[in-house]
Design an enzyme around this catalytic site. Structure first.
Site, PDB file in Angstrom:
ATOM      1  N   ARG A  24      -1.185  19.853   6.699  1.00 46.88           N
ATOM      2  CA  ARG A  24      -0.853  21.183   6.369  1.00 46.88           C
ATOM      3  C   ARG A  24      -2.030  21.919   5.964  1.00 46.88           C
ATOM      4  NH1 ARG A  24       0.642  24.575   2.052  1.00 46.88           N
ATOM      5  NH2 ARG A  24       2.263  25.955   2.371  1.00 46.88           N
ATOM      6  N   ARG A  75      -1.343   0.951  13.323  1.00 47.73           N
ATOM      7  CA  ARG A  75      -2.564   0.103  13.433  1.00 47.73           C
ATOM      8  C   ARG A  75      -2.942  -0.073  14.673  1.00 47.73           C
ATOM      9  NH1 ARG A  75       0.637  -1.158   8.588  1.00 47.73           N
ATOM     10  NH2 ARG A  75      -0.733  -0.830   6.716  1.00 47.73           N
ATOM     11  N   ASP A 106      -8.383   1.945   4.099  1.00 47.38           N
ATOM     12  CA  ASP A 106      -9.574   0.893   4.579  1.00 47.38           C
ATOM     13  C   ASP A 106      -9.666   0.643   5.811  1.00 47.38           C
ATOM     14  OD1 ASP A 106     -11.694  -0.404   3.171  1.00 47.38           O
ATOM     15  OD2 ASP A 106     -10.658  -1.786   4.298  1.00 47.38           O
ATOM     16  N   GLY A 107      -8.610   0.530   6.671  1.00 43.45           N
ATOM     17  CA  GLY A 107      -8.786   0.183   8.315  1.00 43.45           C
ATOM     18  C   GLY A 107      -9.283   1.408   8.847  1.00 43.45           C
ATOM     19  N   THR A 128      -3.358   5.995   1.209  1.00 44.46           N
ATOM     20  CA  THR A 128      -2.789   4.872   1.017  1.00 44.46           C
ATOM     21  C   THR A 128      -2.253   4.402  -0.219  1.00 44.46           C
ATOM     22  OG1 THR A 128      -3.465   2.271   1.074  1.00 44.46           O
ATOM     23  CG2 THR A 128      -5.139   4.171   0.535  1.00 44.46           C
ATOM     24  N   ILE A 129      -1.021   3.903  -0.336  1.00 48.49           N
ATOM     25  CA  ILE A 129      -0.369   3.884  -1.655  1.00 48.49           C
ATOM     26  C   ILE A 129      -0.979   2.922  -2.526  1.00 48.49           C
ATOM     27  CG2 ILE A 129       1.974   4.449  -0.655  1.00 48.49           C
ATOM     28  CD1 ILE A 129       2.906   1.612  -0.674  1.00 48.49           C
ATOM     29  N   ASP A 130      -1.868   2.141  -1.946  1.00 48.22           N
ATOM     30  CA  ASP A 130      -2.458   0.773  -2.635  1.00 48.22           C
ATOM     31  C   ASP A 130      -3.535   1.158  -3.786  1.00 48.22           C
ATOM     32  OD1 ASP A 130      -0.591  -0.769  -1.826  1.00 48.22           O
ATOM     33  OD2 ASP A 130      -2.078  -1.440   0.029  1.00 48.22           O
ATOM     34  N   ASP A 132      -6.690   1.580  -2.758  1.00 48.72           N
ATOM     35  CA  ASP A 132      -7.739   0.614  -2.732  1.00 48.72           C
ATOM     36  C   ASP A 132      -9.064   0.964  -2.001  1.00 48.72           C
ATOM     37  OD1 ASP A 132      -6.508   0.718  -0.271  1.00 48.72           O
ATOM     38  OD2 ASP A 132      -6.057  -1.465   0.099  1.00 48.72           O
ATOM     39  N   MET A 172       4.780  -3.441  -3.855  1.00 44.62           N
ATOM     40  CA  MET A 172       3.513  -3.421  -2.785  1.00 44.62           C
ATOM     41  C   MET A 172       2.241  -3.430  -3.662  1.00 44.62           C
ATOM     42  SD  MET A 172       4.580  -1.266   0.256  1.00 44.62           S
ATOM     43  CE  MET A 172       5.646  -1.846   1.402  1.00 44.62           C
ATOM     44  N   GLY A 173       1.139  -3.832  -3.009  1.00 47.47           N
ATOM     45  CA  GLY A 173      -0.321  -3.746  -3.534  1.00 47.47           C
ATOM     46  C   GLY A 173      -0.881  -5.162  -3.324  1.00 47.47           C
ATOM     47  N   ARG A 174      -0.899  -5.677  -2.127  1.00 45.21           N
ATOM     48  CA  ARG A 174      -1.581  -6.983  -2.080  1.00 45.21           C
ATOM     49  C   ARG A 174      -2.901  -7.108  -2.315  1.00 45.21           C
ATOM     50  NH1 ARG A 174       0.256 -10.925   1.251  1.00 45.21           N
ATOM     51  NH2 ARG A 174       1.904  -9.418   2.259  1.00 45.21           N
ATOM     52  N   GLU A 226       2.869  -7.909  -4.533  1.00 43.25           N
ATOM     53  CA  GLU A 226       3.392  -8.712  -3.315  1.00 43.25           C
ATOM     54  C   GLU A 226       2.108  -9.836  -3.020  1.00 43.25           C
ATOM     55  OE1 GLU A 226       3.840  -6.606   0.091  1.00 43.25           O
ATOM     56  OE2 GLU A 226       2.104  -5.365  -0.092  1.00 43.25           O
ATOM     57  N   ILE A 254      10.802   1.112   0.708  1.00 46.29           N
ATOM     58  CA  ILE A 254      10.999   2.098  -0.199  1.00 46.29           C
ATOM     59  C   ILE A 254       9.892   2.886  -0.910  1.00 46.29           C
ATOM     60  CG2 ILE A 254      13.440   1.321  -0.498  1.00 46.29           C
ATOM     61  CD1 ILE A 254      12.904   1.182  -3.482  1.00 46.29           C
TER      62      ILE A 254
END
Length: 324
Positions: A24, A75, A106-107, A128-130, A132, A172-174, A226, A254
């Site tokens: 937006r 991806r 990152d990707g 990204t939610i991680d 990172d 999450m959060g590998r 995870e 979720i």
């Protein structure tokens, strides 16, 4: 003065709350400067196949509260190959696009570094939610994901207390344990397992819970990032050590969805607008970042050379102290 007249905007990789706010702000800011905007569907794949649509202010006026991304995401395995990156670059040139704004993790950043070799000017926004991406203290989606995980764990804990169980909750959060750390601390977890700190010693967790059980406690909570350990195995070890019924809950996707928090809407807006400001200044191949709550930018190649944003040691030590 910038010579940019037309830009493309896309979202790539895992979806993150706040991406729509960034889209937006990109569209509004570009329109303010007289730039035309093309929305690209499905990330880098959409550039390869030229799956696009013109996008204007009226198309994005009321998307701030929506989770996910209105441009969809993917991806792209094809984008790893030079021939497809060249095809995407040719599409941009053919349609008169002067620059790309790519929102992702990152990707997405690594793809952008390769893409600029095809002569494309690309600006990245970290989504990204991680949390990172090394060059920035914040990435879009983290706050919403942490809040979603916290709310879910609170509800799981209510049931755990009622039944006198141990709940092992996987979030999450590998590669980065920020979601586990924040949600675990917020829900008063008895143990938090993080990729940055896991030493392979299950006994530290099971012995601690066994001691509390002997002291009269009857319910427990362990939050696990995870991929660090096998959550069912941990639950079984706790049951064997203590005799406590132990259940595993995997929160899964979720954490990616739902309405963005005010923080993610605000940062999405700021980062989106700043990306256009960068382009208007004539800069090329940059990534937007947050440092000390201020907007800055880095060369995208330089950004990948920076040391990974390590887990804050004080936050981690506090999590241990609060779980004693």
């Amino acid at each position: 003065m910038s010579k940019i007249k037309k830009i493309a905007v896309l979202t790539s990789g895992g979806d993150a709350p706040g991406m729509n706010s960034a889209i937006r702000a990109v569209v509004f800011s570009a329109a303010h400067l007289g730039m035309e905007v093309v929305g690209v569907f499905r990330g880098y794949d959409g550039l390869i196949d030229w799956e696009t649509t013109p996008i204007g202010v009226e198309d994005v006026r009321n998307i701030n509260n929506q989770g996910g991304t209105i441009l969809f995401t993917s991806r792209s395995e094809r984008f790893l190959q030079q021939e497809y990156r060249q095809q995407a670059a040719d599409n941009l040139q053919k349609h008169g696009v002067d620059a790309v704004v790519a929102i992702g993790g990152d990707g997405t950043l690594r793809g952008a570094i390769e893409f600029r070799k095809e002569g494309v000017n690309i600006v990245c926004i970290p989504g990204t939610i991680d949390r990172d991406v090394a060059c920035t203290e914040y990435t879009l989606g983290f706050d919403t994901a942490a809040n979603t995980a916290t709310e879910a764990i609170d509800k799981i804990r209510d049931s755990s207390v009622s039944h006198g169980r141990c709940s092992v909750v996987e979030v999450m959060g590998r590669k980065r344990g920020y979601i586990a750390l924040w949600a675990g601390m917020a829900t008063s977890a008895d143990a938090i397992v993080l990729p940055e700190k896991w030493d392979g010693n299950f006994d530290n967790i099971t012995d601690s819970i066994a001691k509390r059980h002997a002291d009269g406690r009857n319910s427990y909570l362990v939050v696990v990032a995870e991929g660090v350990i096998d959550a069912p195995e941990l639950a079984e070890r706790i049951r064997q050590k203590t005799g406590i019924e132990s259940r595993v809950s995997v929160l899964g996707y979720i954490q990616r969805g739902g309405q963005p928090t005010a923080k993610d809407r605000m940062y999405g807006s700021l980062m989106g607008a700043y990306a256009i400001e960068i382009l208007n200044q004539g800069k090329e191949n940059r990534i937007v970042a947050i440092k000390n709550d201020l907007l800055i930018d880095f060369d995208i190649a330089e950004a990948l050379t920076l040391q990974n944003n390590t887990l804050d040691s004080f936050q981690y030590e506090l999590s241990l102290r609060l779980s004693e």
